[in-house]
Design an enzyme around this catalytic site. Structure first.
Site, short mmCIF file in Angstrom:
data_model
loop_
_atom_site.label_atom_id
_atom_site.label_comp_id
_atom_site.label_asym_id
_atom_site.label_seq_id
_atom_site.Cartn_x
_atom_site.Cartn_y
_atom_site.Cartn_z
CG HIS A 36 68.03 36.22 3.38
ND1 HIS A 36 66.68 36.08 3.62
CD2 HIS A 36 68.64 36.00 4.57
CE1 HIS A 36 66.49 35.75 4.88
NE2 HIS A 36 67.66 35.72 5.49
N GLY A 38 64.19 36.32 2.08
CA GLY A 38 63.25 36.25 3.21
C GLY A 38 62.92 37.64 3.73
CG HIS A 39 65.93 39.94 5.57
ND1 HIS A 39 67.07 39.24 5.27
CD2 HIS A 39 65.85 39.93 6.92
CE1 HIS A 39 67.66 38.82 6.38
NE2 HIS A 39 66.92 39.22 7.41
CG ASP A 149 63.84 34.20 13.19
OD1 ASP A 149 64.86 33.78 13.74
OD2 ASP A 149 63.84 34.60 12.00
CD GLN A 152 62.96 37.65 16.16
OE1 GLN A 152 64.09 37.58 16.62
NE2 GLN A 152 62.74 37.99 14.91
CB VAL A 175 61.43 33.19 1.91
CG1 VAL A 175 61.99 33.03 0.49
CG2 VAL A 175 60.29 34.20 1.93
CB SER A 184 69.34 31.65 7.75
OG SER A 184 70.17 32.15 8.79
#
Ligand code: AMP
Length: 279
Positions: A36, A38-39, A149, A152, A175, A184
């Site tokens: 999405h 965010g990636h 995350d 992480q 994002v 997500s």
């Protein structure tokens, strides 16, 4: 342009070696796919030969978690990677990453004990193991992770420091949808009603930041107010609502150093996480 997809370690190494021979810095964005915006933001932040891995990593899922039903959307992912400027996709199968008799794991003590680590035993061991393996396969100069995350990203930065991994870890901002919900891959599991109330998670994190800004420095009081707020969301079950040291992720008594509010909330069967650094 659609970036090529390679599935073997030998092929990704050959492509990276060729890019390095052409003096290109190697950037790396590890993902589990179902990509999405965010990636995409991580890919756009990356320069110059940008490798995206897509691998739903079995070792970071608990036995009762959603490994089998985790969304797999490789064609759409390839398109999104192309639009965001990725050079290559590495999408190995489980056997390529974990040949029979793989028995070595990477584990970061302490940082992984709280928050998602407490709720998901073995999760960060799986994450660290796969990320370290991917670093050794791709050998990037820079790797990009999302602040969504938060734990992480902190754990990976610690692993890189402790094990002298020659990669620079960069963390990019979360994002969000226009209504504040953090993007997500799991948002697609939400029912219409759950999706309607989900943005309240971020609003409640913001309220926590407002309370801290107004002078509340007692972490336990901030945590209980946050948990009480979250519990008012219809259908929500709070997994955790914590205010912890932004660096060590350890519990805090008072906000006398940078802190982060971090939450995990089940809406129905979907577990959503979010966080906000309290300035
Ligand atoms: P995942 O595919 O969920 O394992 O995530 C792969 C990478 O994308 C991780 O570094 C995540 O932190 C990052 N990421 C996921 N969602 C977002 C988001 N909404 N904003 C920024 N980064 C994200």
């Amino acid at each position: 342009m659609l970036p090529p997809i390679v599935t073997t370690i030998a092929d990704v190494r050959a492509a990276v070696d060729a890019a390095r021979a052409a003096q290109k810095p190697i950037a790396f964005v590890p993902t589990m796919g179902a990509l999405h915006e965010g990636h995409a933001a991580l890919v756009r932040a990356a320069r110059e030969f940008v490798v995206v891995s897509i691998f739903v990593n079995p070792t970071q899922f608990g036995p009762k978690e959603d490994f089998a039903k985790y969304p797999r959307t490789i064609e759409a992912d390839q398109k999104l990677c192309g639009e965001a400027g990725a050079s290559l996709i590495f999408a190995p199968g489980v056997e390529e990453m974990y040949p029979t008799n793989s028995v070595t794991f990477a584990d970061v003590a302490k940082l992984g004990d709280h928050l998602c680590g407490a709720a998901r035993p073995g999760h960060f061991r799986g994450v660290c193991t796969v990320v370290l393996k991917l670093f050794n396969i791709v050998r990037p100069d820079v790797a990009h992770f999302g602040a969504k995350d938060y734990q992480q990203a902190r754990i990976i930065a610690q692993m890189v420091r402790d094990l002298n991994v020659p990669v620079e870890v960069r963390v990019e901002p979360t994002v969000r949808e226009a209504d504040g919900l953090a993007l997500s891959s799991r948002n697609r599991y939400l029912s219409t009603d759950e999706r309607t109330v989900a943005p309240r998670i971020y609003q409640m994190l913001q309220a926590t930041r407002t309370r801290a800004g107004a002078g509340e420095i007692d972490a336990a009081r901030l945590e209980s107010a946050l948990a009480a707020d979250l519990a008012t969301i219809p259908g929500a079950r709070v997994d955790y609502a914590r205010v912890v040291d932004a660096e060590t992720l350890q519990p805090l008594a008072r906000l006398d150093r940078p802190a982060v509010a971090a939450v995990a909330v089940f809406l129905g069967t979907t577990r959503l996480i979010d966080n906000l650094v309290l300035a």
